[in-house]
Design a protein around this motif. Structure first.
Motif, PDB file in Angstrom:
ATOM      1  N   ALA A   1      42.240  41.322  21.312  1.00 19.62           N
ATOM      2  CA  ALA A   1      41.531  40.641  22.419  1.00 19.62           C
ATOM      3  C   ALA A   1      42.304  40.822  23.722  1.00 19.62           C
ATOM      4  O   ALA A   1      41.712  41.105  24.775  1.00 19.62           O
ATOM      5  CB  ALA A   1      41.354  39.160  22.099  1.00 19.62           C
ATOM      6  N   LEU A   2      43.631  40.688  23.674  1.00 18.52           N
ATOM      7  CA  LEU A   2      44.449  40.867  24.876  1.00 18.52           C
ATOM      8  C   LEU A   2      44.439  42.326  25.332  1.00 18.52           C
ATOM      9  O   LEU A   2      44.430  42.618  26.527  1.00 18.52           O
ATOM     10  CB  LEU A   2      45.884  40.408  24.616  1.00 18.52           C
TER      11      LEU A   2
ATOM     12  N   ALA B   1      41.496  38.540  33.448  1.00 20.57           N
ATOM     13  CA  ALA B   1      41.283  39.381  32.264  1.00 20.57           C
ATOM     14  C   ALA B   1      40.851  38.543  31.066  1.00 20.57           C
ATOM     15  O   ALA B   1      39.875  38.878  30.388  1.00 20.57           O
ATOM     16  CB  ALA B   1      42.560  40.155  31.936  1.00 20.57           C
TER      17      ALA B   1
ATOM     18  N   VAL C   1      51.029  45.828  39.184  1.00 21.22           N
ATOM     19  CA  VAL C   1      50.550  44.524  38.706  1.00 21.22           C
ATOM     20  C   VAL C   1      50.175  44.624  37.225  1.00 21.22           C
ATOM     21  O   VAL C   1      50.472  43.727  36.433  1.00 21.22           O
ATOM     22  CB  VAL C   1      49.360  44.026  39.560  1.00 21.22           C
TER      23      VAL C   1
ATOM     24  N   LEU D   1      43.318  46.648  39.933  1.00 21.60           N
ATOM     25  CA  LEU D   1      44.723  46.284  39.881  1.00 21.60           C
ATOM     26  C   LEU D   1      45.570  47.487  40.254  1.00 21.60           C
ATOM     27  O   LEU D   1      45.248  48.618  39.900  1.00 21.60           O
ATOM     28  CB  LEU D   1      45.098  45.843  38.465  1.00 21.60           C
TER      29      LEU D   1
ATOM     30  N   ALA E   1      41.094  42.858  26.953  1.00 22.28           N
ATOM     31  CA  ALA E   1      41.040  42.097  28.207  1.00 22.28           C
ATOM     32  C   ALA E   1      41.822  42.823  29.302  1.00 22.28           C
ATOM     33  O   ALA E   1      41.312  43.005  30.419  1.00 22.28           O
ATOM     34  CB  ALA E   1      41.599  40.689  27.999  1.00 22.28           C
ATOM     35  N   THR E   2      43.040  43.257  29.003  1.00 22.07           N
ATOM     36  CA  THR E   2      43.844  43.923  30.032  1.00 22.07           C
ATOM     37  C   THR E   2      43.280  45.310  30.337  1.00 22.07           C
ATOM     38  O   THR E   2      43.348  45.760  31.483  1.00 22.07           O
ATOM     39  CB  THR E   2      45.325  44.018  29.621  1.00 22.07           C
TER      40      THR E   2
ATOM     41  N   GLU F   1      50.204  39.071  39.000  1.00 20.13           N
ATOM     42  CA  GLU F   1      50.016  39.414  37.582  1.00 20.13           C
ATOM     43  C   GLU F   1      49.501  38.219  36.778  1.00 20.13           C
ATOM     44  O   GLU F   1      48.769  38.383  35.801  1.00 20.13           O
ATOM     45  CB  GLU F   1      51.287  40.009  36.961  1.00 20.13           C
TER      46      GLU F   1
ATOM     47  N   ASN G   1      54.005  43.164  30.751  1.00 21.77           N
ATOM     48  CA  ASN G   1      55.322  42.651  30.381  1.00 21.77           C
ATOM     49  C   ASN G   1      55.259  41.190  29.944  1.00 21.77           C
ATOM     50  O   ASN G   1      55.980  40.781  29.025  1.00 21.77           O
ATOM     51  CB  ASN G   1      56.301  42.807  31.556  1.00 21.77           C
TER      52      ASN G   1
ATOM     53  N   ILE H   1      52.661  39.726  28.492  1.00 19.83           N
ATOM     54  CA  ILE H   1      52.086  39.735  27.136  1.00 19.83           C
ATOM     55  C   ILE H   1      53.135  40.200  26.115  1.00 19.83           C
ATOM     56  O   ILE H   1      53.290  39.606  25.048  1.00 19.83           O
ATOM     57  CB  ILE H   1      50.843  40.648  27.086  1.00 19.83           C
TER      58      ILE H   1
ATOM     59  N   GLN I   1      38.382  47.354  35.945  1.00 19.28           N
ATOM     60  CA  GLN I   1      37.390  46.724  36.820  1.00 19.28           C
ATOM     61  C   GLN I   1      37.999  46.046  38.034  1.00 19.28           C
ATOM     62  O   GLN I   1      37.364  45.922  39.063  1.00 19.28           O
ATOM     63  CB  GLN I   1      36.600  45.659  36.032  1.00 19.28           C
TER      64      GLN I   1
ATOM     65  N   ARG J   1      40.071  46.165  30.333  1.00 17.19           N
ATOM     66  CA  ARG J   1      38.928  45.975  31.230  1.00 17.19           C
ATOM     67  C   ARG J   1      39.390  45.558  32.615  1.00 17.19           C
ATOM     68  O   ARG J   1      38.837  45.994  33.621  1.00 17.19           O
ATOM     69  CB  ARG J   1      37.991  44.909  30.665  1.00 17.19           C
ATOM     70  N   ALA J   2      40.416  44.696  32.665  1.00 15.57           N
ATOM     71  CA  ALA J   2      40.925  44.252  33.968  1.00 15.57           C
ATOM     72  C   ALA J   2      41.467  45.443  34.737  1.00 15.57           C
ATOM     73  O   ALA J   2      41.220  45.583  35.938  1.00 15.57           O
ATOM     74  CB  ALA J   2      41.997  43.186  33.786  1.00 15.57           C
TER      75      ALA J   2
ATOM     76  N   ARG K   1      53.320  44.574  35.186  1.00 15.86           N
ATOM     77  CA  ARG K   1      53.938  43.249  35.148  1.00 15.86           C
ATOM     78  C   ARG K   1      53.125  42.296  34.268  1.00 15.86           C
ATOM     79  O   ARG K   1      53.695  41.454  33.563  1.00 15.86           O
ATOM     80  CB  ARG K   1      54.091  42.692  36.573  1.00 15.86           C
ATOM     81  N   ALA K   2      51.805  42.446  34.287  1.00 14.86           N
ATOM     82  CA  ALA K   2      50.961  41.632  33.408  1.00 14.86           C
ATOM     83  C   ALA K   2      51.232  41.997  31.939  1.00 14.86           C
ATOM     84  O   ALA K   2      51.331  41.122  31.068  1.00 14.86           O
ATOM     85  CB  ALA K   2      49.486  41.836  33.756  1.00 14.86           C
TER      86      ALA K   2
END
Lengths: 204, 204
Positions: free
Chosen positions: B167-168, A171, B185, B181, B171-172, A164, B191, B193, B178, B174-175, B188-189
């Motif tokens: 922005a976050l 990201a 994951v 993930l 970003a998340t 992560e 969480n 943020i 793309q 798009r991640a 968890r990412a």
């Protein structure tokens, strides 16, 4: 070769050594200029432009890199290896938490030109060869090494995994490259992630 | 029209109303199927496929949406407006902090198909028209509304701005779309943020 006198032999050898040094210098200069040219993005970038900026003929570029794809792959591998070395240097010289956050920030700031080089490679029809995949994996391992070191030092909570953390790194890197973020917004977004990674943050 | 008997008039009116309802139903069915078809990504999606799945002729699709671009723009606008309504519903019905984090998570999970529709629009040579830009802006405002509400309730730190939060979010999103993930994951990412956004996190 039996007709060569000892003098000829020695002369050849002494000529060959400087040539090799020159060739290596040319190769490095081509890679430096290619990294700058293709790192800026845009559609109009050409190998001819790289040759001109490097102060060599186009034939010299093609002798080192037979295709544009070869050149871009070499640029990308060198960039990834340099980043991995920088991670190692931070690990060797800076406190664990600071080293991790510094390097995360550095990768995000570095991302736009790295992504532009990758896009140029895609546009040239080139693939990520084994060396690029290995260098990417080595960079990811280096981030994992910095993360583990910061976790053992208590600077980052123990319950986060590289998966992560790397997802957030990629990201924010892409966002910084694609979304026309100002530097200040990127920094403030990174601060939110960094605070979320610190042990003082809410436990889950 | 002077030769129409009152009976004919009434008959026409009663015929016309069901037709309009049918046309509206067709339009909605076309949009539903188009949202599914183009939301899955891939290169092989066609307006013909949408017509077939919607159970209408291709002429009916073209009567409602003269070009593929028109269809994709309508799909995207409807999606953005639906998301904005969902933000409003969360604001009306759920506690401030939970409403914000729920909706942030929902947008990220929703992102892959939304991004695929946007890419289909790009591929079809269509632009983001004024309605799409307005709907995007309204969605961003809705996130800002949820953020401000959560900040006033003390569920999110007061010193973050919508700029870095959005922005976050992008970003998340798009991640997730793309980077292949896994759902775990991504969660968890998110969480990390969310913890960084909570007031208990390290103060800056």
């Amino acid at each position: 070769v039996s007709d060569l006198t000892p003098h000829d032999d020695a002369s050849q050898a002494s000529n060959r050594r400087p040539l090799r040094v020159d060739a290596q210098a040319n190769r490095n200069r081509i890679l430096d200029r290619a990294e700058e040219v293709f790192g800026c993005g845009g559609q109009t970038m050409s190998t001819e432009e790289v040759a001109r900026l490097a102060g060599v003929g186009i034939a010299t570029v093609f002798r080192h890199f037979p295709t544009k794809t070869d050149l871009l792959q070499a640029v990308l591998i060198r960039r990834l290896e340099r980043l991995r070395q920088q991670a190692q240097a931070k690990s060797d010289n800076i406190a664990p938490g600071e080293a991790f956050f510094d390097f995360f920030r550095h990768l995000v700031i570095d991302a736009p030109s790295k992504i532009a080089i990758g896009e140029a490679l895609d546009e040239a029809g080139g693939s990520r060869n084994d060396q690029i995949i290995e260098a990417s994996q080595a960079l990811r391992n280096a981030v994992g090494m910095l993360l583990g070191r910061a976790q053992r030092a208590g600077s980052i909570r123990a319950d986060v995994d590289l998966a992560e953390v790397y997802a957030l790194l990629i990201a924010t890197s892409r966002a910084a490259a694609q979304a026309n973020l100002t530097g200040e917004v990127t920094q403030r977004a990174l601060n939110i992630i960094f605070d979320g990674l610190k042990p003082q943050a809410t436990s889950r």
